[in-house]
Design an enzyme around this catalytic site. Sequence first.
Site, PDB file in Angstrom:
ATOM      1  N   THR A   1      -3.426  -0.276  -9.835  1.00  0.00           N
ATOM      2  CA  THR A   1      -3.639   0.245  -8.483  1.00  0.00           C
ATOM      3  C   THR A   1      -2.341   0.748  -7.855  1.00  0.00           C
ATOM      4  O   THR A   1      -2.294   0.995  -6.651  1.00  0.00           O
ATOM      5  CB  THR A   1      -4.261  -0.836  -7.584  1.00  0.00           C
ATOM      6  OG1 THR A   1      -3.415  -1.989  -7.567  1.00  0.00           O
ATOM      7  CG2 THR A   1      -5.639  -1.233  -8.100  1.00  0.00           C
TER       8      THR A   1
ATOM      9  N   ASN B   1     -10.535  -1.320  -3.061  1.00  0.00           N
ATOM     10  CA  ASN B   1     -10.927   0.081  -2.858  1.00  0.00           C
ATOM     11  C   ASN B   1     -10.979   0.883  -4.156  1.00  0.00           C
ATOM     12  O   ASN B   1     -12.027   1.461  -4.485  1.00  0.00           O
ATOM     13  CB  ASN B   1      -9.982   0.758  -1.861  1.00  0.00           C
ATOM     14  CG  ASN B   1     -10.228   0.316  -0.433  1.00  0.00           C
ATOM     15  OD1 ASN B   1     -11.184  -0.390  -0.141  1.00  0.00           O
ATOM     16  ND2 ASN B   1      -9.355   0.730   0.470  1.00  0.00           N
TER      17      ASN B   1
ATOM     18  N   TRP C   1      -8.890  -0.440  13.199  1.00  0.00           N
ATOM     19  CA  TRP C   1      -9.028   0.010  11.802  1.00  0.00           C
ATOM     20  C   TRP C   1      -9.734   1.351  11.829  1.00  0.00           C
ATOM     21  O   TRP C   1     -10.452   1.652  12.773  1.00  0.00           O
ATOM     22  CB  TRP C   1      -9.811  -1.011  10.976  1.00  0.00           C
ATOM     23  CG  TRP C   1      -9.570  -0.945   9.484  1.00  0.00           C
ATOM     24  CD1 TRP C   1     -10.488  -0.680   8.512  1.00  0.00           C
ATOM     25  CD2 TRP C   1      -8.332  -1.172   8.781  1.00  0.00           C
ATOM     26  NE1 TRP C   1      -9.915  -0.720   7.261  1.00  0.00           N
ATOM     27  CE2 TRP C   1      -8.591  -1.027   7.405  1.00  0.00           C
ATOM     28  CE3 TRP C   1      -7.036  -1.477   9.198  1.00  0.00           C
ATOM     29  CZ2 TRP C   1      -7.598  -1.171   6.427  1.00  0.00           C
ATOM     30  CZ3 TRP C   1      -6.049  -1.625   8.227  1.00  0.00           C
ATOM     31  CH2 TRP C   1      -6.340  -1.475   6.865  1.00  0.00           C
TER      32      TRP C   1
ATOM     33  N   SER D   1       3.499   3.099   2.786  1.00  0.00           N
ATOM     34  CA  SER D   1       3.712   3.611   1.428  1.00  0.00           C
ATOM     35  C   SER D   1       3.074   2.751   0.338  1.00  0.00           C
ATOM     36  O   SER D   1       3.522   2.760  -0.808  1.00  0.00           O
ATOM     37  CB  SER D   1       5.217   3.795   1.131  1.00  0.00           C
ATOM     38  OG  SER D   1       5.764   4.771   1.982  1.00  0.00           O
TER      39      SER D   1
ATOM     40  N   HIS E   1      -6.689  -3.309  -3.530  1.00  0.00           N
ATOM     41  CA  HIS E   1      -7.141  -3.418  -4.918  1.00  0.00           C
ATOM     42  C   HIS E   1      -8.657  -3.248  -5.026  1.00  0.00           C
ATOM     43  O   HIS E   1      -9.156  -2.721  -6.022  1.00  0.00           O
ATOM     44  CB  HIS E   1      -6.725  -4.771  -5.491  1.00  0.00           C
ATOM     45  CG  HIS E   1      -5.242  -4.954  -5.571  1.00  0.00           C
ATOM     46  ND1 HIS E   1      -4.533  -4.830  -6.743  1.00  0.00           N
ATOM     47  CD2 HIS E   1      -4.321  -5.225  -4.612  1.00  0.00           C
ATOM     48  CE1 HIS E   1      -3.236  -5.022  -6.500  1.00  0.00           C
ATOM     49  NE2 HIS E   1      -3.094  -5.273  -5.211  1.00  0.00           N
TER      50      HIS E   1
ATOM     51  N   ASP F   1       5.784  -2.422  -4.510  1.00  0.00           N
ATOM     52  CA  ASP F   1       5.808  -1.045  -4.990  1.00  0.00           C
ATOM     53  C   ASP F   1       6.094  -0.048  -3.879  1.00  0.00           C
ATOM     54  O   ASP F   1       6.404   1.116  -4.151  1.00  0.00           O
ATOM     55  CB  ASP F   1       4.467  -0.701  -5.653  1.00  0.00           C
ATOM     56  CG  ASP F   1       3.312  -0.652  -4.663  1.00  0.00           C
ATOM     57  OD1 ASP F   1       3.210  -1.561  -3.826  1.00  0.00           O
ATOM     58  OD2 ASP F   1       2.502   0.290  -4.731  1.00  0.00           O
ATOM     59  N   GLN F   2       6.010  -0.478  -2.623  1.00  0.00           N
ATOM     60  CA  GLN F   2       6.097   0.463  -1.501  1.00  0.00           C
ATOM     61  C   GLN F   2       7.423   1.225  -1.436  1.00  0.00           C
ATOM     62  O   GLN F   2       7.412   2.453  -1.245  1.00  0.00           O
ATOM     63  CB  GLN F   2       5.796  -0.275  -0.192  1.00  0.00           C
ATOM     64  CG  GLN F   2       4.391  -0.844  -0.149  1.00  0.00           C
ATOM     65  CD  GLN F   2       4.204  -1.912   0.906  1.00  0.00           C
ATOM     66  OE1 GLN F   2       5.015  -2.047   1.840  1.00  0.00           O
ATOM     67  NE2 GLN F   2       3.146  -2.705   0.781  1.00  0.00           N
TER      68      GLN F   2
ATOM     69  N   ASP G   1      -8.533  -5.708 -12.606  1.00  0.00           N
ATOM     70  CA  ASP G   1      -7.242  -5.377 -12.019  1.00  0.00           C
ATOM     71  C   ASP G   1      -6.162  -5.880 -12.962  1.00  0.00           C
ATOM     72  O   ASP G   1      -6.271  -6.962 -13.541  1.00  0.00           O
ATOM     73  CB  ASP G   1      -7.108  -6.037 -10.643  1.00  0.00           C
ATOM     74  CG  ASP G   1      -5.920  -5.517  -9.862  1.00  0.00           C
ATOM     75  OD1 ASP G   1      -4.774  -5.837 -10.242  1.00  0.00           O
ATOM     76  OD2 ASP G   1      -6.120  -4.795  -8.870  1.00  0.00           O
TER      77      ASP G   1
END
Length: 459
Positions: A145, A27, A339, A358, A25, A381-382, A123
């Site tokens: 997002t 980013n 990372w 995803s 969120h 949501d993935q 957000d």
Amino acid sequence: MDNQTETTVGRHRKVILFPLPYQGHINPMLQLANLLYSKGFSITIFHTNFNKPKTTNYPHFTFKFILDNDPDDQRYSKLPLQGMGAFARVFLFNQIGGDQLRHQLELELLAKDEPPVSCLITDSLWHFAQSAADSLSLPRLVLRTSSLFCFLVYASLPLLDDLGYLSLSDNNRLEEHVIEFPVLKVKDIKKMAFKRDNDAIGEAICNMVKQTKASSGIIWNSFKELEEPELETVLRDIPAPSFLIPFPKHFTASSSSLLDQDRTFFPWLDQQPPNSVVYVSFGSVAQVNEKEFLEIAHGLEDSKQSFLWVVRPGFVEGSAWVEPLPDGFLGEKGRIVEWAPQQEVLAHEAVGAFWTHSGWNSTFESVCEGVPMICSPFWGDQPLDARYMSDVWKVAVYLENGWKREEISSAIRRVMVDEEGEDIKERARVLKQKLQVSLKKGGSSYESVDALVAYISSF
């Protein structure tokens, strides 16, 4: 220049942005902040101390830390709330944060020697912010997002619940398609992991939908040609204007990373042939157990493809990092890092596929770079994003049955080696081209940026 001076000189309007304190969120919100700053706005960021961004990467913004900056406030000692996991703070602050947010907004509105405040952009999951903004007659826009498709499914949760999908226990029906959203299967709805009764997350989602519809505008990290049918529905059902802007094509998210990014692998990646490396990353929150982790490892090994694998510390339950891996696992075929600067990796010519959880940021970054996907969604949501990419745009292979090394290896080879993969790659290239056209003058994304700037300037 000091921080305050740089954000005000020559800037006639201020925008306050308030991201959710999680990587996926933060980013897009800071990408949006950079975009608005480039258009002449002064930027103030409200943020929690929890998961605070690296403010030194943004000397042109003013940061104000709110909600959890009182170490003696006993309410925060109760986190995480039962069953809320990583999103406990979202639930708590939505319950108790209204007065403090309103007070902070009043201070900004009354501040002297600063540009006047045009609007608040939060957000969408900070649904409590709508009443605070309304009480001060301050326009509130929301940043979504995730995809438009996801929003429409979330908006239909009460209907899906009434139809019994959320409480369905008949595993024989998991492969059936959902009549209300034919692209989805019943198991996609189940995998979202919302419960029928006493579900705080489901309640937060419903409040998010309600207050998003009540907002002054919605900003989406997407573009018109990607979700045109969904956009038509949103424009029909929600009076507030929508602005679809592909943030990864405007600004990188590297500067907002909460984790240090490893760049030592780039010399190795530079030596790999074009489209020969599978990039693997499952985001900033997801976890697997040791058995699942080993299936992932064996699937990668059995595929015989080169890979760059991001294993976040804590990704494997009960392990600090990659201790469960067998000796000699990597060899010359692979690299493992904690990372990585993801957009830069996806843009690299050596990367031929992205194995992803995803999440929408990852999904959309892959779309932006024309990289086909292998999808292993976890929750929320993935599964919706995975299904949309695999079954609507057909730029992904969806691993629907968990972590099985044979299926993992097969999916990787389908994309990287088999003839089917050429068709998937071509569709991914075409989708990237559609995005590039949208960014040119007169294109949908170009026009959306101009429209958003004009709209904010009108307040």
